[in-house]
Design a protein around this motif. Structure first.
Motif, PDB file in Angstrom:
ATOM      1  N   LYS A 149      13.940   4.214 -10.070  1.00  0.00           N
ATOM      2  CA  LYS A 149      12.646   4.997 -10.619  1.00  0.00           C
ATOM      3  C   LYS A 149      12.995   6.546 -11.278  1.00  0.00           C
ATOM      4  O   LYS A 149      12.264   7.197 -11.666  1.00  0.00           O
ATOM      5  CB  LYS A 149      11.657   5.535  -9.391  1.00  0.00           C
ATOM      6  N   GLN A 193       0.876  -1.184   0.145  1.00  0.00           N
ATOM      7  CA  GLN A 193      -0.146   0.139   0.089  1.00  0.00           C
ATOM      8  C   GLN A 193       0.881   1.107   0.039  1.00  0.00           C
ATOM      9  O   GLN A 193       0.627   2.406  -0.908  1.00  0.00           O
ATOM     10  CB  GLN A 193      -0.822  -0.210   1.317  1.00  0.00           C
ATOM     11  N   SER A 207       4.017   1.590  -0.940  1.00  0.00           N
ATOM     12  CA  SER A 207       4.597   1.502  -2.499  1.00  0.00           C
ATOM     13  C   SER A 207       3.269   2.324  -3.563  1.00  0.00           C
ATOM     14  O   SER A 207       3.800   3.078  -4.212  1.00  0.00           O
ATOM     15  CB  SER A 207       5.031   0.258  -2.895  1.00  0.00           C
ATOM     16  N   ALA A 208       2.194   1.621  -3.417  1.00  0.00           N
ATOM     17  CA  ALA A 208       1.221   2.128  -4.387  1.00  0.00           C
ATOM     18  C   ALA A 208       0.851   3.744  -4.164  1.00  0.00           C
ATOM     19  O   ALA A 208       0.890   4.499  -4.885  1.00  0.00           O
ATOM     20  CB  ALA A 208       0.084   1.576  -3.995  1.00  0.00           C
ATOM     21  N   SER A 209       1.081   4.088  -2.649  1.00  0.00           N
ATOM     22  CA  SER A 209       0.779   5.582  -2.542  1.00  0.00           C
ATOM     23  C   SER A 209       1.688   6.350  -2.826  1.00  0.00           C
ATOM     24  O   SER A 209       1.850   7.454  -3.650  1.00  0.00           O
ATOM     25  CB  SER A 209       0.771   5.476  -0.721  1.00  0.00           C
ATOM     26  N   ASP A 210       2.963   5.785  -2.748  1.00  0.00           N
ATOM     27  CA  ASP A 210       4.345   6.679  -3.124  1.00  0.00           C
ATOM     28  C   ASP A 210       4.236   6.728  -4.767  1.00  0.00           C
ATOM     29  O   ASP A 210       4.554   7.961  -5.433  1.00  0.00           O
ATOM     30  CB  ASP A 210       5.694   5.735  -2.870  1.00  0.00           C
ATOM     31  N   ASP A 211       3.713   5.911  -5.508  1.00  0.00           N
ATOM     32  CA  ASP A 211       3.805   5.762  -6.926  1.00  0.00           C
ATOM     33  C   ASP A 211       2.572   6.752  -7.430  1.00  0.00           C
ATOM     34  O   ASP A 211       2.667   7.319  -8.534  1.00  0.00           O
ATOM     35  CB  ASP A 211       3.467   4.292  -7.439  1.00  0.00           C
ATOM     36  N   SER A 212       1.641   6.931  -6.538  1.00  0.00           N
ATOM     37  CA  SER A 212       0.353   7.700  -6.967  1.00  0.00           C
ATOM     38  C   SER A 212       0.618   9.219  -6.808  1.00  0.00           C
ATOM     39  O   SER A 212       0.070  10.149  -7.395  1.00  0.00           O
ATOM     40  CB  SER A 212      -0.725   7.329  -6.108  1.00  0.00           C
ATOM     41  N   LYS A 213       1.828   9.458  -6.086  1.00  0.00           N
ATOM     42  CA  LYS A 213       2.194  11.076  -5.719  1.00  0.00           C
ATOM     43  C   LYS A 213       2.931  11.450  -7.009  1.00  0.00           C
ATOM     44  O   LYS A 213       3.768  10.598  -7.702  1.00  0.00           O
ATOM     45  CB  LYS A 213       3.266  10.953  -4.800  1.00  0.00           C
ATOM     46  N   PRO A 214       2.756  12.496  -7.193  1.00  0.00           N
ATOM     47  CA  PRO A 214       3.576  13.268  -8.291  1.00  0.00           C
ATOM     48  C   PRO A 214       4.972  13.471  -8.191  1.00  0.00           C
ATOM     49  O   PRO A 214       5.513  13.579  -7.002  1.00  0.00           O
ATOM     50  CB  PRO A 214       3.021  14.599  -8.615  1.00  0.00           C
TER      51      PRO A 214
END
Length: 305
Positions: free
Chosen positions: A261, A133, A135-142
């Motif tokens: 990344k 979760q 990691s998914a949250s980090d990926d969703s951040k610009p």
């Protein structure tokens, strides 16, 4: 007439003897074939035995290496009785091993071990889910400048790199209990005496990197062009550890930028000084709240890195 019969009888006898010889030779050829097959099988079995012994040794070495690695990583080792046997079936060696786990302590309830395993399994699932979760949250951040941990720092000591003429090795106070080591390629641009006790802006969440044998734990931010480099200066009154922020780009920085990344590589092209030499990201100034903006001494409209 009697003479012809005698000749025929002799020919028939010779033919019968010839048939016996041929049959005998056929039997010998069959025996030789069986013998050759048997010898080949024995050679193959011997070869397989040797390979099996070699594989067993390699397995033991790898097991020991695994145990040592687990011990280094804090994994508790549980003694297990091992019994190794090797059996051969139809000329093929097949290594087999059995492991017998130690019986549970007598004073421990029978279901306690199973409950403990279930609890550990549930905890691990929870940790994995939480990491996923996050990691998914980090990926969703610009991917923008808010991901960078830019701080004010003070160079307390500086010297030339022992193995590189173009590099300085600095000890820097960025507001942490320990100083950070920073390697900068500024020998050709900034005199040594101007580096000592100098305040600057440091990128503190790049992954540490070894530069000619010295690990660099941050990066000193500079205005840069192919001909010239200037260290960015923080506003007056700042102290080591203060954050550099950007209006309109809120959020906490990454603990450490993931090199895979390529976040820094995506953000850096938008870092420039403006026509007033103020350091900016997409036109928004590098700012220390309540203190002012960060600037280059003379370099306007230049890249920053």
């Amino acid at each position: 007439m009697a003479g012809n019969n005698a000749v025929l009888n002799r020919l028939e006898q010779k033919g019968a003897e010839a048939d016996q010889v041929i049959e005998y030779l056929k039997q010998q050829v069959a025996l030789l074939k069986e013998k050759a097959i048997l010898q080949a099988s024995l050679r193959e079995e011997k070869k397989l035995r040797v390979e099996n012994a070699k594989l067993k040794k390699e397995i033991e070495v790898l097991k020991q290496q695994l145990i040592q690695a687990e011990i280094r990583n804090g994994v508790k080792q549980i003694p297990i009785a091992h019994s190794h046997t090797a059996s051969f079936s139809e000329g093929v060696s097949q290594p087999t091993s059995t492991e017998v786990a130690p019986p549970p302590p007598k004073d421990q309830p029978k279901g306690a071990g199973e409950e403990k395993k279930k609890k550990e399994k549930t905890e691990k699932k929870g940790e994995k889910k939480e990491k996923k979760q996050q990691s998914a949250s980090d990926d969703s951040k610009p991917v923008d400048v808010s991901r960078l941990d830019l701080r004010i720092g003070c160079i307390t000591t500086v010297k030339k790199h022992p193995d590189a003429d173009s590099l300085y090795v600095e000890e820097v106070d960025v507001g942490e209990p320990n100083l950070r080591t920073v390697v900068s390629g500024l020998v050709k641009h900034v005199p040594l005496e101007e580096m000592q006790n100098r305040m600057g802006i440091f990128l503190c969440n790049l992954k540490p990197a070894k530069m000619r044998g010295v690990v660099s734990q941050a990066m000193l931010m500079c205005a840069s062009s192919p001909e010239k480099v200037e260290i960015l200066a923080p506003p007056n009154g700042t102290v080591p550890g203060e954050r550099v922020t950007f209006e309109g780009f809120p959020g906490e920085p990454e603990k450490e930028l993931n090199p895979k990344k390529k976040m820094w590589e995506q953000i850096q092209p938008d870092l420039h000084t403006n026509d007033q030499c103020v350091a900016t990201y997409k036109g928004v100034p590098f700012e220390v709240k309540g203190k002012g903006v960060c600037k280059a001494a003379t370099m306007a409209n230049s890249g920053i890195k």
